[in-house]
Write an enzyme that holds these catalytic residues in place. Structure first.
Site, PDB file in Angstrom:
ATOM      1  N   GLY A 183      -2.953 -16.517 -11.316  1.00  0.00           N
ATOM      2  CA  GLY A 183      -3.003 -17.819 -10.661  1.00  0.00           C
ATOM      3  C   GLY A 183      -4.024 -18.676 -11.379  1.00  0.00           C
ATOM      4  O   GLY A 183      -4.660 -18.249 -12.353  1.00  0.00           O
ATOM      5  N   GLU A 216      -7.626 -17.395 -12.027  1.00  0.00           N
ATOM      6  CA  GLU A 216      -7.779 -16.233 -12.900  1.00  0.00           C
ATOM      7  C   GLU A 216      -7.768 -16.603 -14.383  1.00  0.00           C
ATOM      8  O   GLU A 216      -8.143 -15.790 -15.227  1.00  0.00           O
ATOM      9  CB  GLU A 216      -6.657 -15.210 -12.652  1.00  0.00           C
ATOM     10  CG  GLU A 216      -6.781 -14.481 -11.337  1.00  0.00           C
ATOM     11  CD  GLU A 216      -6.420 -15.386 -10.171  1.00  0.00           C
ATOM     12  OE1 GLU A 216      -7.318 -15.631  -9.335  1.00  0.00           O
ATOM     13  OE2 GLU A 216      -5.290 -15.881 -10.101  1.00  0.00           O
ATOM     14  N   HIS A 260       3.525  11.984  13.070  1.00  0.00           N
ATOM     15  CA  HIS A 260       4.278  10.725  13.063  1.00  0.00           C
ATOM     16  C   HIS A 260       4.752  10.335  14.452  1.00  0.00           C
ATOM     17  O   HIS A 260       5.013   9.171  14.717  1.00  0.00           O
ATOM     18  CB  HIS A 260       5.483  10.844  12.115  1.00  0.00           C
ATOM     19  CG  HIS A 260       6.139   9.526  11.817  1.00  0.00           C
ATOM     20  ND1 HIS A 260       7.371   9.434  11.213  1.00  0.00           N
ATOM     21  CD2 HIS A 260       5.739   8.251  12.044  1.00  0.00           C
ATOM     22  CE1 HIS A 260       7.701   8.152  11.075  1.00  0.00           C
ATOM     23  NE2 HIS A 260       6.741   7.431  11.570  1.00  0.00           N
TER      24      HIS A 260
END
Length: 543
Positions: free
Chosen positions: A41, A44, A293
């Site tokens: 971006g 950066e 789970h």
């Protein structure tokens, strides 16, 4: 980029124009982190000016793909990867795979661009208001340095934290104008990343294993992650212990053709107790005790069974509901147990061998092939040293039965349960292991979370074979619906996936691709795909 001598850097860093960017590039080079995974971006861009020729930029077309590739690369190299994301939006896109990296215990230094410091008081466009808080709690550490000149030291600290067991991702937010500020060079230090478990606790584990009548091991991802595969095999053989794989393990940690291999534990309390029944001592090594789970009730281990654990993560040791836990490096701990003088276990009889799975039958005329048939066929044609990267949750029990893993560091999946990891992770693994054949086995629903990984594979010229198991649905959710009271055959909203053409999707991103519907064609197609010198996608219609 001009390379300054260390003496000049130390003596006159400001006079030589030595900046934050110089210090960071030099440090990354010394740490062996010359691949930067990113999707750039605006904030950066200053990092990449005068980009050094010995560095490469691994571009992903979406930030989750970027982090997935970096995860696979870091796991396969056993060193932290370097990731560059864009402020709040980029980190937000990447969060699913940051979460997975955290659960995978993958070392990763993530940098996030921030707007210039002088702008932050004005709530500027595309800034991150609380940059260090955004990725929590799924990073080990995060910060936005108080001064530009602190950035190199913050990144050094980030690397050491990422590599310290239990390993994991870290994040440093860096304002765009910091890269050109004057800075001091960073001296890379030697830091020990592993610690030994408490000798007294290991003594208790050793005594328990030696006195056991019918011991069992439960191995987890930390065994392979910590390079303890051979030591665990030797310890299991010494004690004639049956070896189970822990629920939701993201790595293979024991050869699945070994006479002591007992199979995979489900993530259900009652089923785990049933599997471990008859074993008086259970040793969970490199694994949680236990990952569930669904809700359960009753004891966590069989009545009369004693549980012992060796884990590198003190948090996992803390929440274990029962047992004695040693916290420390897995390989070191197992080697210390192996160093003990042989005891009563020397005459212990070998346990019964696991039944050999039946060969899946080909489909009847007019029917689609089963996942079992597809995986059995892949097993017949692949080299056993090839690397499997898997993300097909609804098919995992079948894959575990018919696509066995035989060697260390040849299997990767996600420990998190979050989709979108393994397709880009296969790209990262292939980058790290260019001499190995990488095979990604991906469900059609999973593939759509990070389909852009195909473009990166094509651009990098990686000879990955992507096998897409196309059942046209989110089968895991349909299968799981009964746990929440759905009736047999009742419609589960949002789980049908019609009209996906993976051959077109692959070709549109530069990959070769083929569709397979007839079972008798699969073997020849897979053989050809595994020899292909570019990425190849095989779309397999399964029942």
């Amino acid at each position: 980029m001009e390379v300054l001598s260390p003496e000049s850097q130390q003596a006159h860093p400001q006079a030589c124009g030595y900046t934050v960017r110089h210090a960071v590039i030099a440090m990354l080079r010394e740490l062996g982190m010359t691949k930067i995974f990113g999707n750039p971006g605006s904030t950066e861009l200053p990092l990449f000016r005068d980009y050094p020729e010995d560095f490469s930029y691994v571009l992903g077309l979406q930030e989750a793909v970027v982090v997935g590739m970096a995860d696979g690369y870091a796991q396969a190299t056993r060193n932290a990867s370097f990731v560059n994301l864009h402020s709040a939006a980029g980190v937000g896109h990447a969060m699913a795979n940051i979460f997975t990296a955290f659960k995978n215990r993958t070392p990763m230094v993530i940098t996030a661009g921030q707007q210039a410091r002088s702008l932050l008081q004005f709530d500027p466009f595309l800034h991150s208001a609380q940059a260090a808080e955004l990725p929590k709690p799924y990073v080990k550490w995060s910060c936005e340095p108080a001064r530009a000149e602190d950035v190199p030291q913050a990144l050094a600290r980030a690397y050491y934290i990422a590599m310290q067991e239990p390993r994991g991702p870290v994040l440093v937010s860096i304002p765009a104008d910091d890269w050109d500020r004057a800075a001091e060079p960073i001296a890379v230090r030697h830091v020990g990343f592993e610690s030994r478990a408490n000798p007294q606790t290991l003594e208790l584990i050793g005594q328990a294993l030696e006195s056991a009548q019918a011991p069992a091991f439960v191995v987890g991802a930390a065994v392979d992650r910590g390079q303890a595969w051979d030591a665990v095999v030797a310890l299991a053989e010494r004690h004639q212990a049956r070896v189970f794989v822990a629920p939701m393990s993201g790595r293979c940690s024991f050869p699945e053709d070994h006479r002591l291999f007992a199979g995979f534990l489900p993530a259900m309390r009652e089923s785990i107790v049933q599997h471990l029944d008859g074993h008086d001592v259970v040793f969970a090594v490199g694994a949680a005790a236990f990952t569930y789970h669904v809700e359960g009730e009753g004891p966590h281990i069989p009545e009369g069974t004693r549980l012992y654990q060796l884990i590198e993560d003190p948090a996992i040791a803390a929440w274990a509901p029962v047992g004695t836990a040693a916290v420390g490096n897995i390989r070191m701990g197992v080697e210390e147990l192996l160093a003990r003088a042989p005891g009563a276990e020397a005459g212990r009889a070998a346990p019964r061998a696991r039944p050999v799975p039946e060969t899946p039958a080909p489909p009847a005329p007019g029917e689609r092939m089963s996942v079992a048939y597809a995986m059995h066929t892949l097993t017949q044609v692949r080299d056993e040293h090839s690397i499997i990267v898997e993300e097909a949750p609804s098919s995992r029990p079948v894959i575990q039965t018919h696509l066995p893993i035989f060697h260390s560091a040849t299997f990767y999946t996600m420990c998190s349960g979050g989709l979108g990891h393994s397709m880009p992770a296969a790209v990262g693994v292939a980058l790290a292991q260019p001499r190995a054949k990488v095979i990604a086995v991906i469900g059609d629903g999973s593939a759509m979370y990070s389909i852009q990984a195909l473009w990166s594979a094509a651009q990098l010229g990686l000879a990955i074979t992507f096998v897409i198991l196309k059942n046209r649905r989110y089968a895991a959710l349909q299968d799981f619906s009964r746990v929440f009271g759905y009736r047999e055959g009742e419609k589960v909203e949002g789980t049908e996936l019609p009209d996906l053409d993976f051959v077109a999707l692959a070709r549109g991103q530069g990959c070769d691709a083929v569709h397979v519907e007839q079972a008798h064609e699969l073997e020849a197609v897979l053989r050809k795909a595994l020899l292909h010198e570019r990425p190849m996608l095989v779309e397999v219609e399964v029942a």
